[in-house]
Design a protein around this motif. Structure first.
Motif, PDB file in Angstrom:
ATOM      1  N   ARG A   1      -2.295 -42.000  14.934  1.00  0.00           N
ATOM      2  CA  ARG A   1      -2.150 -41.157  13.380  1.00  0.00           C
ATOM      3  C   ARG A   1      -3.294 -40.905  13.302  1.00  0.00           C
ATOM      4  O   ARG A   1      -4.492 -41.420  13.404  1.00  0.00           O
ATOM      5  CB  ARG A   1      -1.403 -42.001  12.650  1.00  0.00           C
ATOM      6  CG  ARG A   1      -2.150 -43.159  11.957  1.00  0.00           C
ATOM      7  CD  ARG A   1      -1.374 -44.023  10.881  1.00  0.00           C
ATOM      8  NE  ARG A   1      -2.125 -44.640  10.200  1.00  0.00           N
ATOM      9  CZ  ARG A   1      -1.900 -45.759   9.180  1.00  0.00           C
ATOM     10  NH1 ARG A   1      -0.513 -45.604   8.709  1.00  0.00           N
ATOM     11  NH2 ARG A   1      -2.493 -46.697   8.737  1.00  0.00           N
ATOM     12  N   ILE A   2      -3.320 -39.861  12.208  1.00  0.00           N
ATOM     13  CA  ILE A   2      -4.619 -39.298  11.673  1.00  0.00           C
ATOM     14  C   ILE A   2      -4.643 -39.668  10.158  1.00  0.00           C
ATOM     15  O   ILE A   2      -3.681 -39.381   9.372  1.00  0.00           O
ATOM     16  CB  ILE A   2      -4.907 -37.818  11.738  1.00  0.00           C
ATOM     17  CG1 ILE A   2      -4.814 -37.422  13.278  1.00  0.00           C
ATOM     18  CG2 ILE A   2      -5.959 -37.305  11.001  1.00  0.00           C
ATOM     19  CD1 ILE A   2      -6.092 -37.675  13.919  1.00  0.00           C
ATOM     20  N   VAL A   3      -5.836 -40.369   9.878  1.00  0.00           N
ATOM     21  CA  VAL A   3      -5.739 -40.621   8.158  1.00  0.00           C
ATOM     22  C   VAL A   3      -7.110 -39.739   7.602  1.00  0.00           C
ATOM     23  O   VAL A   3      -8.118 -39.540   8.211  1.00  0.00           O
ATOM     24  CB  VAL A   3      -5.814 -42.134   7.971  1.00  0.00           C
ATOM     25  CG1 VAL A   3      -4.746 -42.811   8.788  1.00  0.00           C
ATOM     26  CG2 VAL A   3      -6.880 -42.664   8.593  1.00  0.00           C
ATOM     27  N   SER A   4      -6.910 -40.013   6.312  1.00  0.00           N
ATOM     28  CA  SER A   4      -7.905 -39.315   5.185  1.00  0.00           C
ATOM     29  C   SER A   4      -7.617 -40.262   4.227  1.00  0.00           C
ATOM     30  O   SER A   4      -6.727 -39.905   3.228  1.00  0.00           O
ATOM     31  CB  SER A   4      -8.100 -37.864   5.202  1.00  0.00           C
ATOM     32  OG  SER A   4      -9.026 -37.539   4.125  1.00  0.00           O
ATOM     33  N   GLY A   5      -8.612 -41.248   3.725  1.00  0.00           N
ATOM     34  CA  GLY A   5      -8.355 -41.905   2.601  1.00  0.00           C
ATOM     35  C   GLY A   5      -6.897 -42.628   2.713  1.00  0.00           C
ATOM     36  O   GLY A   5      -6.645 -43.422   3.732  1.00  0.00           O
ATOM     37  N   SER A   6      -6.100 -42.456   1.602  1.00  0.00           N
ATOM     38  CA  SER A   6      -4.644 -43.001   1.793  1.00  0.00           C
ATOM     39  C   SER A   6      -3.749 -42.097   2.299  1.00  0.00           C
ATOM     40  O   SER A   6      -2.458 -42.586   2.224  1.00  0.00           O
ATOM     41  CB  SER A   6      -4.360 -43.404   0.355  1.00  0.00           C
ATOM     42  OG  SER A   6      -4.369 -42.307  -0.626  1.00  0.00           O
ATOM     43  N   THR A   7      -4.013 -41.144   2.887  1.00  0.00           N
ATOM     44  CA  THR A   7      -3.001 -39.984   3.641  1.00  0.00           C
ATOM     45  C   THR A   7      -3.180 -40.388   4.854  1.00  0.00           C
ATOM     46  O   THR A   7      -4.066 -40.124   5.645  1.00  0.00           O
ATOM     47  CB  THR A   7      -3.340 -38.788   3.107  1.00  0.00           C
ATOM     48  OG1 THR A   7      -3.613 -38.699   1.457  1.00  0.00           O
ATOM     49  CG2 THR A   7      -2.477 -37.765   3.460  1.00  0.00           C
ATOM     50  N   ALA A   8      -1.800 -40.414   5.516  1.00  0.00           N
ATOM     51  CA  ALA A   8      -1.646 -40.438   6.894  1.00  0.00           C
ATOM     52  C   ALA A   8      -0.822 -39.441   7.446  1.00  0.00           C
ATOM     53  O   ALA A   8       0.128 -38.948   6.723  1.00  0.00           O
ATOM     54  CB  ALA A   8      -1.352 -41.793   7.093  1.00  0.00           C
ATOM     55  N   SER A   9      -1.078 -39.129   8.752  1.00  0.00           N
ATOM     56  CA  SER A   9      -0.004 -38.073   9.410  1.00  0.00           C
ATOM     57  C   SER A   9       1.037 -38.977   9.884  1.00  0.00           C
ATOM     58  O   SER A   9       0.946 -40.212  10.146  1.00  0.00           O
ATOM     59  CB  SER A   9      -0.818 -37.422  10.460  1.00  0.00           C
ATOM     60  OG  SER A   9      -0.973 -38.387  11.627  1.00  0.00           O
ATOM     61  N   PRO A  10       2.187 -38.231  10.376  1.00  0.00           N
ATOM     62  CA  PRO A  10       3.218 -39.091  11.070  1.00  0.00           C
ATOM     63  C   PRO A  10       2.755 -39.401  12.335  1.00  0.00           C
ATOM     64  O   PRO A  10       1.826 -38.916  12.878  1.00  0.00           O
ATOM     65  CB  PRO A  10       4.155 -37.713  11.283  1.00  0.00           C
ATOM     66  CG  PRO A  10       3.967 -36.900  10.340  1.00  0.00           C
ATOM     67  CD  PRO A  10       2.415 -37.077  10.002  1.00  0.00           C
ATOM     68  N   VAL A  11       3.455 -40.550  12.695  1.00  0.00           N
ATOM     69  CA  VAL A  11       2.774 -41.388  14.091  1.00  0.00           C
ATOM     70  C   VAL A  11       3.105 -40.410  15.343  1.00  0.00           C
ATOM     71  O   VAL A  11       4.367 -39.844  15.309  1.00  0.00           O
ATOM     72  CB  VAL A  11       3.400 -42.579  14.345  1.00  0.00           C
ATOM     73  CG1 VAL A  11       3.059 -43.102  15.612  1.00  0.00           C
ATOM     74  CG2 VAL A  11       3.183 -43.581  12.952  1.00  0.00           C
TER      75      VAL A  11
END
Length: 139
Positions: free
Chosen positions: A123-133
């Motif tokens: 997954r891709i994350v930035s801070g507390s936001t994450a993409s779907p797996v």
């Protein structure tokens, strides 16, 4: 000086002092009055947009340590914000040394090399936001 001249000067002086006092009182009253609050919609803050990240690998299967790309778009993230790749190892998400900045239009692209063979949950994350797996199989 005669009495009438003194009387005239006294009246003139009182008149000038009175005019200055009224002017100063008006200025002080204006300074003490708070400014009216703006009532336009510009002064109101817009509701915060929830940040989202999408992610798509360039391949579904690669050889160990073969370079591939993960691309996607973001909403609610500022240009220059860093997005990072995470890999699920057991029950934990582990941050990998692959990151990229978000472009002005909200897109990103990062190069990835994986060495753990088998199906990899990423997954891709930035801070507390994450993409779907998403999955990439390493053979």
């Amino acid at each position: 000086m005669t009495v009438t001249k003194r009387h005239s000067l006294r009246i003139a002086a009182v008149a000038v002092i009175g005019a200055v006092s009224v002017a100063l009182a008006g200025t002080a009253a204006m300074a003490a009055t708070p400014a009216a609050a703006p009532t336009t919609s510009v002064a109101q803050k817009a509701p915060a947009v929830k940040a989202t990240i999408s992610a798509k690998p360039s391949v579904s299967s690669v050889k160990a340590w073969q370079l591939f790309r993960v691309t996607g778009t973001t909403t609610g993230l500022k240009a220059g914000a860093k997005v990072t790749l995470q890999q699920k190892q057991g029950a934990k998400w582990v941050t990998l040394p692959a990151s990229a900045p978000v472009a002005r239009g909200g897109s990103y692209s990062l190069g990835v090399k994986l060495g753990i063979k088998g199906k990899n949950d990423l997954r891709i994350v930035s801070g507390s936001t994450a993409s779907p797996v998403f999955n990439v199989t390493v053979r």
